[in-house]
Design a protein around this motif. Structure first.
Motif, PDB file in Angstrom:
ATOM      1  N   TYR A  47       0.934  -1.287  -0.086  1.00 29.18           N
ATOM      2  CA  TYR A  47       0.157  -0.072   0.006  1.00 29.18           C
ATOM      3  C   TYR A  47       0.902   1.477   0.275  1.00 29.18           C
ATOM      4  O   TYR A  47       0.623   2.294  -0.625  1.00 29.18           O
ATOM      5  N   GLY A  48       1.789   1.215   0.614  1.00 27.67           N
ATOM      6  CA  GLY A  48       2.756   2.510   0.873  1.00 27.67           C
ATOM      7  C   GLY A  48       3.262   2.988  -0.663  1.00 27.67           C
ATOM      8  O   GLY A  48       3.570   4.076  -0.713  1.00 27.67           O
ATOM      9  N   GLU A  49       3.630   2.020  -1.219  1.00 24.67           N
ATOM     10  CA  GLU A  49       4.224   2.460  -2.587  1.00 24.67           C
ATOM     11  C   GLU A  49       3.405   3.404  -3.252  1.00 24.67           C
ATOM     12  O   GLU A  49       3.617   4.076  -4.098  1.00 24.67           O
ATOM     13  N   GLY A  50       2.099   3.068  -3.083  1.00 29.93           N
ATOM     14  CA  GLY A  50       0.901   3.939  -3.793  1.00 29.93           C
ATOM     15  C   GLY A  50       0.959   5.330  -3.432  1.00 29.93           C
ATOM     16  O   GLY A  50       0.655   6.130  -4.373  1.00 29.93           O
ATOM     17  N   ALA A 101       4.781   5.881 -15.177  1.00 29.52           N
ATOM     18  CA  ALA A 101       4.657   5.869 -13.758  1.00 29.52           C
ATOM     19  C   ALA A 101       4.613   4.159 -13.461  1.00 29.52           C
ATOM     20  O   ALA A 101       3.596   3.536 -13.830  1.00 29.52           O
ATOM     21  N   ASP A 102       5.571   3.702 -12.914  1.00 31.91           N
ATOM     22  CA  ASP A 102       5.568   2.270 -12.134  1.00 31.91           C
ATOM     23  C   ASP A 102       6.470   2.270 -11.114  1.00 31.91           C
ATOM     24  O   ASP A 102       7.216   3.344 -10.798  1.00 31.91           O
ATOM     25  N   TYR A 103       6.836   1.048 -10.579  1.00 36.45           N
ATOM     26  CA  TYR A 103       7.451   0.883  -9.275  1.00 36.45           C
ATOM     27  C   TYR A 103       9.002   0.345  -9.438  1.00 36.45           C
ATOM     28  O   TYR A 103       9.487   0.321  -8.669  1.00 36.45           O
ATOM     29  N   ARG A 156       9.905   1.756  -0.703  1.00 39.30           N
ATOM     30  CA  ARG A 156       9.813   2.661   0.437  1.00 39.30           C
ATOM     31  C   ARG A 156      11.062   3.005   1.030  1.00 39.30           C
ATOM     32  O   ARG A 156      12.191   2.802   0.765  1.00 39.30           O
ATOM     33  N   VAL A 157      11.220   4.016   2.067  1.00 36.95           N
ATOM     34  CA  VAL A 157      12.351   4.796   2.475  1.00 36.95           C
ATOM     35  C   VAL A 157      12.929   4.044   3.323  1.00 36.95           C
ATOM     36  O   VAL A 157      14.171   4.312   3.820  1.00 36.95           O
ATOM     37  N   ASP A 158      12.493   3.052   4.109  1.00 33.00           N
ATOM     38  CA  ASP A 158      12.978   2.384   5.310  1.00 33.00           C
ATOM     39  C   ASP A 158      14.434   1.531   5.189  1.00 33.00           C
ATOM     40  O   ASP A 158      15.420   1.961   5.619  1.00 33.00           O
ATOM     41  N   VAL A 159      14.485   0.714   4.252  1.00 38.48           N
ATOM     42  CA  VAL A 159      15.638  -0.103   3.922  1.00 38.48           C
ATOM     43  C   VAL A 159      16.860   0.775   3.559  1.00 38.48           C
ATOM     44  O   VAL A 159      17.782   0.649   4.167  1.00 38.48           O
TER      45      VAL A 159
END
Length: 517
Positions: A47-50, A101-103, A156-159
């Motif tokens: 979800y967070g990637e969204g 727009a993709d991941y 995400r930003v964490d890693v």
């Protein structure tokens, strides 16, 4: 006796080789999981990637100022709860790769951070004199932890932020003087540029330098990091007309429910296999008692502070298991160091030098083999998860091909952007959960949203599941419903949207509501 001692040591060495080989074999599964996510970058699984993707797209299309709007009175209601480093890198990499727009760009950044983090989980214990087999076993077991596998190659930003924190710790251990201060400052500043809560490593480094007779370096680190932070925040505030603080500070006003949040996180963590790395955690604990006299003190401080901060903030409304990632990395750094100190303490109690050699090697070998067995057990869980995700990928439509209007969208899952082909500039808001919290706290007027629904400024509603099947309240996750926490404070808007929008198109599991032409 000498020959017997050598045979004993050789047998222990052989066990270490076998153990590391088994751990390496087990680590193939998380690598396959990461490759699967990178090979299917349009799949929406986290979800967070969204809400990271629309932010990166806004930076790419409109510049950094669009990431932190100075007001939420005018849509799009872009909520960016993190500093800009990840968004900017994502936008630059997307531009370099020529992708829409993709991941993939975000997942490539996360995968690179993961690789750096694993390398440092090996390098930091080695710098402290830990046996290479023990350090390697810990580094290879880390990716198989259920929580980390959940965030492998996820944009995400964490890693990547935690990896830069570890790099700063390594610089403090490896270097001295001005070089240590400058490089550690840059690493810690970059980590905070990914996620503003990654303060455990710089605090641990400052305390370590202060307590080992390197007070000048401690002062230099504090002044350097403080100066960089103040200057960066001031520039961002000026560049965004105050929008940076609005997003970073106000976006975090989500309340703390410590006891309920802790229980909820524990339930999630058990489901993801947090209890499986109980052995590394147990091995790290001797560090708290034995790791205060030498350079191990830095790892001791980092391990203790990261866990303390994580447990103190785990009750934040909306928290997920990514809050546990930094103490998880710290544990796998601390485990081989703690085990090595314990082995040396046990072996050191023997007066005879040959007896010490007989004890130290087999103790390390037993730990290596135990870590390898843990890794093999966790590998099966990762394999099941990878097969499940592969089946999801197979069922996911590559594009929904819906007859969509050209104006603003309310999206309950902004991760649908790649499937719908909607530019980020057409989103009315980018992160429903944060927007709902801001609405509950008075971030903007509900009347504005209802007016925009009625006059056509908002022309469609996209949900990833029908509103009725969602629970009205999950108090241990989203807080007290009467206080307005959670996505249910926007429920009246959604119900109004469904009354206003007559035409319905369904592409399971997605539901699109918009006005008929």
């Amino acid at each position: 006796m000498i020959a017997d001692g050598r045979r004993f040591a050789l047998a222990a060495q052989a066990l270490c080789v076998v153990g590391v080989g088994l751990a390496a074999y087990a680590a193939v599964e998380p690598a396959r999981l990461a490759a699967l996510r990178l090979s299917e970058p349009t799949a929406v699984l986290e979800y967070g990637e969204g809400f990271m993707l629309p932010g990166a797209e806004l930076v790419r299309e409109r510049g950094l100022s669009a990431l932190y709007p100075a007001s939420w009175d005018v849509p799009p209601l872009q909520v960016s709860p993190y500093p800009p480093v990840m968004y900017v890198l994502w936008a630059l990499l997307a531009e370099a790769l020529g992708r829409g727009a993709d991941y993939l760009p975000g997942r490539l950044i996360a995968a690179a951070g993961f690789a750096l983090g694993v390398a440092l989980v090996y390098a930091i214990p080695r710098r402290l004199g830990v046996d290479r087999w023990l350090a390697a076993a810990s580094a290879l077991t880390l990716p198989l932890t259920g929580i980390l596998a959940r965030w492998l190659a996820v944009g995400r930003v964490d890693v990547p932020g935690v990896a830069l924190s570890l790099l700063g710790v390594f610089c403090v251990l490896q270097l001295s003087g001005r070089a240590a201060v400058i490089l550690a400052t840059l690493c810690f500043a970059a980590a905070l540029g990914f996620k503003q809560s990654l303060v455990a490593a710089p605090v641990a480094a400052f305390l370590y330098l202060l307590t080992v007779g390197r007070a000048r370096e401690a002062l230099g680190l504090a002044l350097g990091l403080g100066g960089v932070g103040i200057a960066t925040v001031a520039l961002l505030q000026w560049f965004t007309d105050g929008g940076f603080a609005l997003g970073i500070v106000f976006a975090q006003r989500m309340g703390i429910q410590w006891s309920e949040g802790f229980l909820a996180m524990f339930e999630k963590a058990v489901g993801l296999g947090l209890l499986l790395p109980a052995l590394p955690l147990a091995l790290a604990l001797p560090l708290l008692l034995l790791g205060w006299r030498g350079p191990e003190r830095l790892v001791t401080l980092y391990f203790a502070i990261s866990w303390a901060l994580s447990l103190a903030t785990v009750g934040k409304v909306g928290a997920n298991t990514n809050h546990m990632l930094e103490p998880l990395f710290a544990t796998f750094v601390a485990a081989p160091v703690g085990a090595s100190l314990l082995a040396r303490r046990i072996a050191g109690s023997e007066a005879n030098g040959r007896a010490r050699m007989r004890w130290a090697a087999p103790l390390r070998a037993l730990v290596v083999v135990a870590l390898a067995c843990t890794a093999l057990f966790m590998s099966g869980r990762i394999a099941v998860g990878r097969e499940t995700q592969a089946s999801i990928f197979a069922r996911m439509p590559k594009r929904l091909r819906l007859d969509l209007p050209e104006r603003g969208f309310v999206m309950m899952n902004p991760g649908l952007l790649p499937l719908l082909g909607i530019p980020a500039t057409r989103l009315y808001w980018n992160e429903p959960y944060a927007v709902s919290v801001h609405a509950a706290l008075g971030g903007f007027r509900s009347e504005t949203v209802l007016e925009d629904l009625q006059d056509g400024t908002i022309s469609a509603l996209v949900e990833n599941q029908p509103l009725e099947v969602q629970p009205v309240s999950r108090p241990r996750f989203v807080g007290d419903f009467e206080r307005g926490w959670g996505p249910w404070s926007i429920r009246p808007w959604l119900e109004t949207a469904r009354r206003e929008f007559r035409r319905v198109e369904i592409r399971p599991p997605y539901h699109v509501y918009h006005r008929a032409p």
